[in-house]
Design an enzyme around this catalytic site. Structure first.
Site, PDB file in Angstrom:
ATOM      1  N   LYS A 103      52.868  31.370  36.252  1.00  0.00           N
ATOM      2  CA  LYS A 103      51.861  30.321  37.100  1.00  0.00           C
ATOM      3  C   LYS A 103      51.219  29.686  36.094  1.00  0.00           C
ATOM      4  CE  LYS A 103      47.923  31.316  40.264  1.00  0.00           C
ATOM      5  NZ  LYS A 103      47.099  32.243  40.840  1.00  0.00           N
TER       6      LYS A 103
ATOM      7  N   SER B 116      46.040  34.223  45.352  1.00  0.00           N
ATOM      8  CA  SER B 116      46.522  35.720  45.061  1.00  0.00           C
ATOM      9  C   SER B 116      47.714  35.609  44.526  1.00  0.00           C
ATOM     10  CB  SER B 116      46.356  36.606  46.040  1.00  0.00           C
ATOM     11  OG  SER B 116      47.348  36.200  47.335  1.00  0.00           O
TER      12      SER B 116
ATOM     13  N   SER C 220      47.057  31.591  45.607  1.00  0.00           N
ATOM     14  CA  SER C 220      47.048  30.266  44.689  1.00  0.00           C
ATOM     15  C   SER C 220      48.372  30.402  43.864  1.00  0.00           C
ATOM     16  CB  SER C 220      46.083  30.287  43.692  1.00  0.00           C
ATOM     17  OG  SER C 220      45.888  31.496  42.967  1.00  0.00           O
TER      18      SER C 220
END
Length: 571
Positions: A131, A232, A206
């Site tokens: 991420k 999440s 997210s």
């Protein structure tokens, strides 16, 4: 001359495009009207037969073939890069793409294995996506803020150092919402990530970039973060039909990551894995905890992987398990496909126990879960977030002049501020009262779970809760706004696993008449449903364990997943 925020965003996006080798780009892509692109990577001539074999392998198979030198890390990393670029063209799921750097790393690992005959660690040669907020030295982590374009990390986050020490190859970073605190992956720099099963639907947030990338098998294993379920790991995993795991606070190191709302430590964000198989989830968790991350991040609790807990020592050693299903939370009734996913799971568990698929000693029971103070818990977490969130967001965007995004929808509207925490701020004393209430709610919910021992017939409380992760499958862009099925777990600090079960079926998931509704939101959610709108959307469940029971939650999820696979094989 000072650049505008629009110019900065355009330049950054241009740099991203320049980082992609031109020979990996598809010259012929599905039209914009083509909603499902989930099978496109199997059809494109950008991927060779070997690329497809590699990228469609499980994590366990990849690691075995890497260790045996059947495949080199350079081969595997290149194959996943090519498929990740396909995924990017289809869903806009990536932020940072650093091909040369990752291939140098992969080559070093291959040379080490060739020279020594031993792997660097249990993740040797495995590409891993991250991420956007997870810092990698000399690479940007904007988390969707134009203000943070050009801020290159001075060092790796602790998790990246650990992953590299385990032999992993970080190779791409994935898209997020501006501020992170938003359940739709959309920002002014990289744009919107769509759902590969139906591009008119959201991939969630997210960690929406991770969800879309993993679903398209552009990465074998990814890392997301989870602070509210809607923002999440779990929502993107469920909406995109992959496995995702939210662990308890401070099991996986977070130090060195870029974040939003820092200092708001009452509700902690946690890092966790997403993968196309449960073996990927377990492999990640077991490997990371083996590196004693508490010696590198002071917030991490000193707890190694426990085989005893994984073997369900606290759950009757895995015999005669009792699961509880929360059919709805007393606030919003889920849409028909979500309900059907729960029914499929219940039937599979009962059948597996009685038929002895899992073990001749198993006799699973499934009871109903009575939801406890869901509205109060959800309000408490929302109020804690709102204590200073708005000031946090505005402070960051003021550095570049970009606006805070006000709408998740395809058409922007100043009047449609949905989900993101807002508020004018409260006193420290008022925040203390919210945190005190949080503590009390956790105590009450612990007691509520313990009290189920009188209903299970095992002498133990319920072993795990199975619930929806949202009152819908992936909805159209802008409509993912109900967090009541995921947010409570972040306050209660319960680990939770997402398991894909099915897909929306136009014949089975017809709209049922209803006259009574819990709330106005319940009515709105009901009126929103039309099975045609959700065509092809994955149906997933959420498996919930108790605080600190990561190993047991993984094991219980494997039992549920095995039961579901056994049921499918009988069809």
């Amino acid at each position: 001359m000072t650049s505008t925020w629009q110019q900065i965003a355009t330049e950054k996006k241009s740099r991203q495009l320049d980082s992609v080798p031109q020979e990996w780009l598809n010259s012929s892509l599905p039209s914009e009207e083509t909603l499902s692109v989930i099978n496109f990577p199997q059809e494109t001539n950008v991927l060779s037969a070997l690329d497809r074999e590699i990228t469609e392998s499980s994590v366990a198979n990849l690691l075995s073939n890497l260790a045996s030198r059947k495949w080199t890390s350079v081969q595997v990393t290149t194959s996943f890069y090519k498929r990740a670029i396909v995924a990017q063209q289809l869903t806009n799921c990536l932020t940072e793409i650093f091909v040369d750097r990752a291939l140098v790393r992969a080559k070093e690992l291959d040379e080490h294995l060739e020279k020594t005959g031993t792997v660097v660690g249990p993740l040797h040669g495995l590409p891993i996506s991250l991420k956007d907020q997870i810092s990698i030295k000399q690479i940007e982590s904007t988390i969707g803020y134009v203000s943070w374009v050009g801020k290159f990390a001075e060092k790796n986050s602790v998790l990246v150092d650990i992953l590299e020490s385990l032999g992993a190859v970080p190779f791409v970073k994935t898209n997020v919402p501006q501020t992170l605190m938003w359940p739709e992956t959309f920002n002014h720099i990289f744009g919107r990530t769509t759902n590969p099963y139906n591009r008119s639907l959201t991939s969630g947030g997210s960690s929406g970039g991770e969800g879309a990338l993993i679903a398209l098998k552009g990465s074998p294993l990814g890392v997301g973060s989870d602070i509210g379920g809607q923002v999440s790991i779990r929502i993107p995993a469920g909406f995109c039909g992959v496995y995702g795991f939210r662990p308890s606070y401070n099991r996986i190191p977070y130090a060195g990551c870029v974040n939003t709302m820092e200092g708001g430590d009452s509700i902690l964000s946690v890092l966790g894995p997403l993968s196309n198989s449960l073996d990927g989830i377990k492999t990640f968790f077991k490997a990371v905890t083996s590196k004693e991350p508490w010696l590198k991040d002071p917030m991490v609790i000193r707890k190694r992987w426990s085989e005893e807990e994984y073997n369900l020592i606290d759950h009757g050693n895995g015999k005669n398990l009792c699961f509880a299903i929360m059919w709805d939370n007393g606030l919003i009734v889920p849409h028909p496909p979500v309900r059907r996913g729960l029914e499929i799971t219940k039937a599979a568990l009962l059948a597996a126990g009685h038929r002895g698929i899992l073990s001749s000693l198993y006799l699973n029971t499934v009871i109903d879960w009575k939801p406890y103070k869901q509205a109060e818990i959800t309000k408490n977490i929302s109020d804690i977030w709102a204590a200073a969130a708005e000031e946090d967001f505005k402070t960051v965007v003021a550095l570049s002049g970009e606006p805070v995004i006000e709408s998740m929808g395809l058409v922007q509207s100043e009047k449609e501020l949905l989900f993101r925490p807002t508020g004018s701020g409260i006193s420290a004393f008022a925040l203390w009262q919210l945190q005190k209430k949080k503590r009390d709610l956790r105590q009450e919910h612990l007691n509520h779970w313990e009290d189920t021992a009188s209903q299970t017939g095992t002498g133990r409380p319920v072993d795990a809760i199975i619930s929806p992760l949202a009152p819908y499958t992936a909805p159209p862009h802008g409509l993912n706004k109900y967090g009541q099925y995921t947010m409570p777990l972040n306050l209660l600090d319960y680990p939770a696993m997402i398991i894909p079960v099915s897909k929306v079926d136009q014949e089975l998931d017809v709209k049922q008449p209803r006259e009574d509704f819990y709330t106005a939101d319940d009515r709105e959610n009901y009126e929103q449903y039309d099975p045609a709108t959700y065509e092809n959307a994955p149906v997933s469940i959420q498996v919930i364990g108790r605080t600190g029971e990561e190993e047991a939650t993984i094991a219980l999820s494997e039992i549920i997943d095995e039961a579901l696979r056994g049921a499918k094989s009988k069809l």
